[in-house]
Design an enzyme around this catalytic site. Sequence first.
Site, PDB file in Angstrom:
ATOM      1  N   HIS A  88     -10.079   1.181   2.130  1.00 38.05           N
ATOM      2  CA  HIS A  88      -9.613   2.535   2.491  1.00 38.05           C
ATOM      3  C   HIS A  88     -10.802   3.486   2.693  1.00 38.05           C
ATOM      4  CE1 HIS A  88      -5.273   2.538   2.216  1.00 38.05           C
ATOM      5  NE2 HIS A  88      -5.285   1.923   1.054  1.00 38.05           N
ATOM      6  N   CYS A 107       0.849  -1.180   0.000  1.00 38.70           N
ATOM      7  CA  CYS A 107       0.000   0.000   0.000  1.00 38.70           C
ATOM      8  C   CYS A 107       0.890   1.237   0.000  1.00 38.70           C
ATOM      9  CB  CYS A 107      -0.861  -0.013   1.254  1.00 38.70           C
ATOM     10  SG  CYS A 107      -1.926   1.415   1.426  1.00 38.70           S
ATOM     11  N   HIS A 123      -8.970  -4.006  -1.605  1.00 36.25           N
ATOM     12  CA  HIS A 123      -7.989  -3.192  -0.884  1.00 36.25           C
ATOM     13  C   HIS A 123      -8.385  -1.711  -0.899  1.00 36.25           C
ATOM     14  CE1 HIS A 123      -3.662  -2.157   0.222  1.00 36.25           C
ATOM     15  NE2 HIS A 123      -4.168  -0.989  -0.155  1.00 36.25           N
ATOM     16  N   GLU A 124      -8.741  -1.210  -2.066  1.00 36.97           N
ATOM     17  CA  GLU A 124      -9.067   0.220  -2.188  1.00 36.97           C
ATOM     18  C   GLU A 124     -10.392   0.552  -1.510  1.00 36.97           C
ATOM     19  OE1 GLU A 124      -6.693   2.013  -2.909  1.00 36.97           O
ATOM     20  OE2 GLU A 124      -5.452   0.511  -3.848  1.00 36.97           O
TER      21      GLU A 124
HETATM   22 CO    CO Z   1      -3.688   1.029   0.094  1.00 38.47          CO
END
Ligand code: CO
Length: 175
Positions: free
Chosen positions: A145, A99, A141-142
């Site tokens: 966030h 990341c 993953h995004e």
């Molecule tokens: Co990330």
Amino acid sequence: MIKDILVYPNPILRKISKPVTKFDDKLHKLLDDMNDTMKNSKGVGLAAIQIGTALSVLIINLPVIDENDEDIQKDENLIEAINPKIIYQDGEQISNEGCLSVPAFTTDIKRAKTIKVKYQDRYGKELTMQADDYMAVAWQHEIEHLSGHVFIENLKFAERKKFEKLWKKKQKKKK
Ligand code: CO
């Protein structure tokens, strides 16, 4: 414009991103800045919160292998997703993730193997996409966030402790 990427454990990364309601020039500028910033750091994905904007916006651009066997990112492969939501997920995979907000660290994370995601493009048009394998990883993953989480929070207790110890040491060295 290339922006600074917030680094863990910056508390702004914990903010929950708000839905986008205006698909205007300001949003387009944000998307363009995100792309410049991601490219500059050779990332494959970026959420708006990583440059300090708590809006439900993410981009993904997975590299492809060119004729010289080198990884390249093609502009036409860029995904810009506004207000993304996972509407279906299935299976399991473990892959090595990194990341831009946790630089120079990678670790294996368990994710769904296949997902279906609903989102809007920069003009507000509704789209859906099915993603498998590494593309599914990038989306998960995004999207994480956007709810104020960072991938290392998926680590098991002992591994997380190990990471925090290593990270503290690293941060100290920098100062
Ligand atoms: Co990330």
